[in-house]
Design an enzyme around this catalytic site. Structure first.
Site, short mmCIF file in Angstrom:
data_model
loop_
_atom_site.label_atom_id
_atom_site.label_comp_id
_atom_site.label_asym_id
_atom_site.label_seq_id
_atom_site.Cartn_x
_atom_site.Cartn_y
_atom_site.Cartn_z
N SER A 283 0.79 -1.09 0.54
CA SER A 283 0.07 -0.41 0.17
C SER A 283 1.17 1.07 -0.31
O SER A 283 1.73 1.46 -0.55
CB SER A 283 -1.33 0.17 1.49
OG SER A 283 -1.59 1.08 0.88
N ASP B 67 -5.81 2.41 -3.32
CA ASP B 67 -6.72 2.39 -2.64
C ASP B 67 -7.02 3.35 -1.81
O ASP B 67 -8.51 3.54 -1.09
CB ASP B 67 -7.09 0.77 -1.58
CG ASP B 67 -6.23 0.93 -0.65
OD1 ASP B 67 -5.09 1.72 -0.74
OD2 ASP B 67 -5.84 0.23 0.63
#
Length: 448
Positions: free
Chosen positions: A104, A245
């Site tokens: 991430s 995301d």
């Protein structure tokens, strides 16, 4: 022994904490747990495999693919795509499960493995525990034609792009946008989507080399984005993180727009169009007080979940709610996605600008952001923070002083011997003073 799975999969320093052997073992164990339904029905399970562009993802993805195929799972390798794209594709083709290789917003040396169940949904704790329990146990060993096959998922990007454009409520014609792709998984998709939606697009952070992901760019480093917006005279800037995301923004003046403000804009838009289920927004206890007050003024309830997108998602699923998220820019729009999707969020935000004819600054003006400070108090027994009367008395005294003009939150870290002290107040000096006063009390009382 500490639990292997954290709040978002298994993560660590690649080739040290997250090794080939661990990746292989996790894949073999996941095949048994997540592929059990297919095996019981007498067919080979199918799994979608994807990764972000960090260099270690190449060998970790290879290990995962080997573990799955050697266990009798057919693997569709989607290559470098965002995490929400992987989740979407699992549901879109009816795969049994999927695996995303990403850390991430972390720096390039880290990496992680996230599993998704059928439908593209994150795993419940019980499934993660079952995978971990099988990690060092007997593995599936099919022979001959019963082993899995590894194939390229050739139209993965196209499917996801069509999905994003299909969810767009209003075209973006006439708007200019700077996109910061964080040298990550969004680089190959986000610029194309925003362009196809009608916007004029300037792109930064879109040259991933395997090691520059999140390095001075993306949602954790907004300075370059703000500068580019001002230089190009753009209407706004959109920033993703490494696996896309998350979404944060800056307005045409270069001012930060965080996840709470984006949620406020989207919640009001959905409510106006009758699409906000039970007029409820799911946020976390860390969301700014200004979000709750703004929503209350428009008769929208804010349901507070624990910190972490998985807890936001749990609350959304339990109530069937359509919108939730975190201040970090991890927003979930349940009508279109099963997990946070930074590209989807950015598109919806810009579409609201196009629909209303308002600037981003005007839209986020619905919410007054209360000055906020977070102080991390280290070297303390975090487990005692809820039971110490002196700490509790200090909190009550400061809350009485604040009245309705702010709030205080003490939260034990889930992973470190640390307590987080968060204070919101009508002005920054008051917030700073109170946070450090309370941090001193916590340090004296809970020191180890």
């Amino acid at each position: 022994m500490p639990r292997l799975f954290g709040t978002d999969g298994v993560r660590g320093l690649a080739n040290k904490d997250l090794t080939v052997e661990l990746a292989l073992g996790l894949a073999q164990a996941a095949a048994q747990v997540l592929g059990s339904g297919a095996f019981e029905a007498g067919r080979r399970p199918t799994a979608v495999l994807a990764r972000d562009p960090r260099v270690s993802g190449e060998f970790i993805a290879a290990a995962v693919a080997a573990g799955l195929a050697s266990s009798g799972v057919d693997v569709l390798d989607a290559g470098v795509i965002p995490t929400p794209a992987a989740a979407f594709l699992i549901a879109d083709i009816g795969a049994d499960f999927g695996v995303m290789i990403s850390a991430s917003h972390n720096a390039a040396p880290d990496n992680g493995i996230k599993f998704f169940a059928s439908g593209g949904r994150k795993l419940a704790d019980e499934l993660e525990d079952r995978i971990e329990a099988l990690l060092h146990g007997p593995k599936l060993t099919p022979l001959g034609g019963d082993v899995g096959r590894i194939r390229r998922f050739a139209d993965a990007e196209d499917r996801y792009i069509l999905h994003l454009l299909g969810a767009l409520p209003h075209r973006l014609d006439g708007l200019s946008i700077v996109l910061d792709c964080a040298h990550g998984a969004a680089a190959g998709i986000s610029p194309e989507v925003f362009t196809d939606a009608g916007a004029t697009v300037i792109v930064i952070g879109n040259d991933p080399d395997g090691m520059n992901i999140n390095d001075g760019v993306g949602s954790t480093h907004l300075e370059s984005l703000a500068k580019a917006v001002l230089e190009h005279g753009a209407d706004l800037g959109i920033a993703h993180d490494g696996d896309a995301d998350r979404c944060l923004a800056v307005d045409h003046e270069g001012s930060l727009v965080d996840g709470d403000q984006i949620m406020a804009v989207l919640a009001l838009s959905l409510a106006e169009r009758g699409m906000l289920h039970e007029r409820t927004l799911v946020a976390t206890v860390m969301s700014n007080l200004g979000l709750r007050l703004a929503m209350e003024a428009h008769d929208i309830r804010v349901l507070q979940a624990k910190v972490g997108d998985r807890y936001v998602l749990e609350a959304m699923n339990e109530g069937g709610y359509t919108l939730g998220g975190e201040q970090s820019g991890h927003l979930i729009m349940a009508d279109h996605a099963t997990t946070g999707d930074g590209i989807l969020t950015g598109l919806q935000l810009v579409a609201e600008m196009a629909r209303t004819g308002k600037t981003l600054k005007e839209l986020v003006g619905v919410m007054t952001v209360f000055p906020q400070i977070m102080v991390n108090v280290r070297g303390v027994d975090r487990h005692r923070v809820g039971g110490d009367e002196v700490v509790a008395d200090a909190v009550r005294a400061l809350e009485e002083e604040l009245g309705e003009s702010g709030r205080i939150l003490l939260r034990a870290s889930g992973t470190e011997p640390m307590v987080r002290v968060m204070v919101e107040a009508a002005d920054q000096p008051t917030a700073d003073r109170m946070a450090h006063e309370l941090a001193d009390v916590v340090k004296r009382r809970l020191a180890v």
